[in-house]
Scaffold this motif. Sequence first.
Motif, mmCIF file in Angstrom:
data_model
loop_
_atom_site.group_PDB
_atom_site.id
_atom_site.type_symbol
_atom_site.label_atom_id
_atom_site.label_comp_id
_atom_site.label_asym_id
_atom_site.label_seq_id
_atom_site.Cartn_x
_atom_site.Cartn_y
_atom_site.Cartn_z
ATOM 1 N N ASP A 53 16.924 103.918 70.046
ATOM 2 C CA ASP A 53 18.115 104.081 69.218
ATOM 3 C C ASP A 53 18.016 103.306 67.909
ATOM 4 O O ASP A 53 18.373 103.807 66.835
ATOM 5 N N LEU A 54 17.529 102.086 67.998
ATOM 6 C CA LEU A 54 17.423 101.255 66.796
ATOM 7 C C LEU A 54 16.396 101.822 65.823
ATOM 8 O O LEU A 54 16.608 101.824 64.608
ATOM 9 N N ARG A 55 15.290 102.313 66.342
ATOM 10 C CA ARG A 55 14.266 102.903 65.462
ATOM 11 C C ARG A 55 14.812 104.121 64.723
ATOM 12 O O ARG A 55 14.507 104.339 63.550
ATOM 13 N N ALA A 56 15.591 104.920 65.414
ATOM 14 C CA ALA A 56 16.146 106.113 64.788
ATOM 15 C C ALA A 56 17.046 105.758 63.611
ATOM 16 O O ALA A 56 16.993 106.385 62.548
ATOM 17 N N VAL A 57 17.868 104.730 63.791
ATOM 18 C CA VAL A 57 18.764 104.308 62.716
ATOM 19 C C VAL A 57 17.975 103.709 61.557
ATOM 20 O O VAL A 57 18.225 104.015 60.392
ATOM 21 N N LEU A 58 17.026 102.859 61.856
ATOM 22 C CA LEU A 58 16.229 102.226 60.808
ATOM 23 C C LEU A 58 15.372 103.245 60.068
ATOM 24 O O LEU A 58 15.127 103.107 58.867
#
Length: 246
Positions: A53-58
């Motif tokens: 999830d964090l990678r997708a946002v970043l």
Amino acid sequence: MTPPSGVVVLTDRLVARGGLDRVVAGAVAGGVRWVVLREKDLPRAERAALAVDLRAVLADVGGTLVVAGPDPLGGDAVHLPAAGPYPPPTHSLVGRSCHDETELNRLTTEHYATVSPVWPTKTKPGYGPPLGPDGLRKLIRISNVPVLALGGVETPDQVTACVQAGAVGVAVLGALMRAQDPTETAATLTSAFQKAVTPKLSKPGAESARSPRRGLRPTVPTQGSSLTARSGHGRPQPPTATKEEK
């Protein structure tokens, strides 16, 4: 992969005010482009899902997720503790936590290091003694890799002091995790970093009489900022001068 710089956020869902998703979303909206995922107490499956999830946002803002520990959780960027493993794994980006000259001299193929604690920290009370800007500067001078300043960084003045000591960025946990407004806090700290790394150009006519008046071309470095997640250096180049015509 380029080493981290600017304001780097370290996660801690246990102290994140209003939830980790809210804090990280706010930090990204405020200009943060680097996030270090800690949360080492989570089962691997939950931690890996959070990393996705964090990678997708970043990725939406050109940011990068670094995972604390040797397991990149499906990525290729990790941040290792001072204790090991040695030698470091061969990922595209590997950082290491360091606290003194001995640990910095132990670095081999790491791409960057954090140096801490610069100031007393609420996250690890009693951990130290604090280096202060002078201690940070001394360790940066002997480091063979770029250094992020870590520990008690909470104000714009502290960010400026770290940059002036030679740090390429600051790693922040408590100031953002506990912030009432993570976006405003991130923006304030990011702005302080950008101002600190931007050289101040001299006013016309202010040059020293002994300085050459031709061929001076100072360069100014440029800086390359919504989350739905599970909550559970620039330096100016030296001026070049042309030979005076006789």
